[in-house]
Write a protein that holds these residues in place. Sequence first.
Motif, short mmCIF file in Angstrom:
data_model
loop_
_atom_site.label_atom_id
_atom_site.label_comp_id
_atom_site.label_asym_id
_atom_site.label_seq_id
_atom_site.Cartn_x
_atom_site.Cartn_y
_atom_site.Cartn_z
N THR A 1 -5.77 0.03 -13.96
CA THR A 1 -5.30 1.33 -13.53
C THR A 1 -5.40 1.39 -12.01
O THR A 1 -5.54 0.35 -11.36
N GLU A 2 -5.35 2.58 -11.45
CA GLU A 2 -5.43 2.69 -9.99
C GLU A 2 -6.77 2.16 -9.50
O GLU A 2 -7.82 2.59 -9.99
N PRO A 3 -6.79 1.25 -8.54
CA PRO A 3 -8.05 0.66 -8.09
C PRO A 3 -8.86 1.61 -7.23
O PRO A 3 -8.32 2.58 -6.68
N ASP A 4 -10.15 1.33 -7.16
CA ASP A 4 -11.04 2.08 -6.28
C ASP A 4 -11.50 1.17 -5.16
O ASP A 4 -11.50 -0.06 -5.28
N PHE A 5 -11.93 1.78 -4.06
CA PHE A 5 -12.53 0.99 -2.99
C PHE A 5 -13.82 0.35 -3.48
O PHE A 5 -14.58 0.96 -4.24
N ASP A 6 -14.03 -0.87 -3.07
CA ASP A 6 -15.27 -1.57 -3.40
C ASP A 6 -16.38 -1.01 -2.52
O ASP A 6 -16.43 -1.29 -1.32
N PHE B 1 0.81 -1.21 0.00
CA PHE B 1 0.00 0.00 0.00
C PHE B 1 0.85 1.27 0.00
O PHE B 1 0.30 2.37 -0.09
N GLU B 2 2.16 1.10 0.13
CA GLU B 2 3.08 2.23 0.18
C GLU B 2 2.59 3.23 1.23
O GLU B 2 2.22 2.86 2.33
N SER B 3 2.55 4.50 0.88
CA SER B 3 2.08 5.49 1.85
C SER B 3 0.63 5.90 1.59
O SER B 3 0.10 6.77 2.28
N ASP B 4 0.00 5.27 0.61
CA ASP B 4 -1.37 5.62 0.25
C ASP B 4 -2.32 4.56 0.80
O ASP B 4 -1.91 3.45 1.18
N SER B 5 -3.61 4.90 0.85
CA SER B 5 -4.60 3.94 1.31
C SER B 5 -4.99 2.95 0.23
O SER B 5 -5.63 1.94 0.52
#
Length: 294
Positions: free
Chosen positions: A220-225, A207-211
């Motif tokens: 591409t960049e995922p979204d929260f389900d 998750f590195e420093s991001d949520s």
Amino acid sequence: MTEQTAPPADVAVSATTTLPPVPKGPPPPPVREEGPAPATPRPPRRALRAVLRWTAAVLVLGGLGAGTVAGITSMKRTDVPGLATQDDGRWDYPVLSLPALPADAARPYSDSNTAEVHHADLRRLLLPLPAGATADKELAGGWVDIARYTAEYGKDDRAALTQYLKDSALRHITARGWTMPDGTSSRVYLLQFNSVAYSTAFNDELFESDSLPRPLVGTTEPDFDEDWASDARAEFTTVRAFSEAEPYGTEQVRHGYVLAGDTLALVVHSRKGKAGTDAVPFHQTLILQDQLLG
């Protein structure tokens, strides 16, 4: 001649009244019968018995009715004929059971197991195939190497993840994959480390420093389900679910992570076409894998 003594005027004479003995004397003159004798009324006791019989019948029928209602209300809706709910898309998994532990081994969340280690064979903690699935021969429930796991991520992230896993206290990786009749491809990976500290550190690396986590290959960049219930997890685990939002490419990908003690699980569902992947079987798979680890 001795006259017959009549009863006192204030005593009523009825069929149940006992008359005093009559002195002997000439018999009374005969009484001419003018018609058939009136029917003798039924004793009150018979009427009482009839009332009791009807009362008992009503009580029995009422009890049977109440018992039927209680039986239906206590049954699951799908057990009542005619009231079964329609198929909601869940897959038919076999009944799950935890594998036996080695002698004197503790469960991962016991007080005596501070490292939260899963002492059972990790391959036995993989979710089994649901009914109708076609098994992936490369991911057949055995051990896999780091390269096979990192292939799930984009090319820009594979080298860094591979190096991190080689430098960490990773013990081994097991995986299982399958394809359903509707074309949904499923993969489940379990990564076991020496302790919960190492699994948590790798989770942070993902998750590195991001949520949001590193994207999987082809996404591409995922979204929260948004359909995922945050409380749908075992007591001591952490579960996070993500979904590729529209517009996606030739296929839609859903994936989720389970952090459970010394083990990190990755669950992936993908399907080609405009319909994308269904949320219900993905959530079901994620929850069941979480239960096996928790």
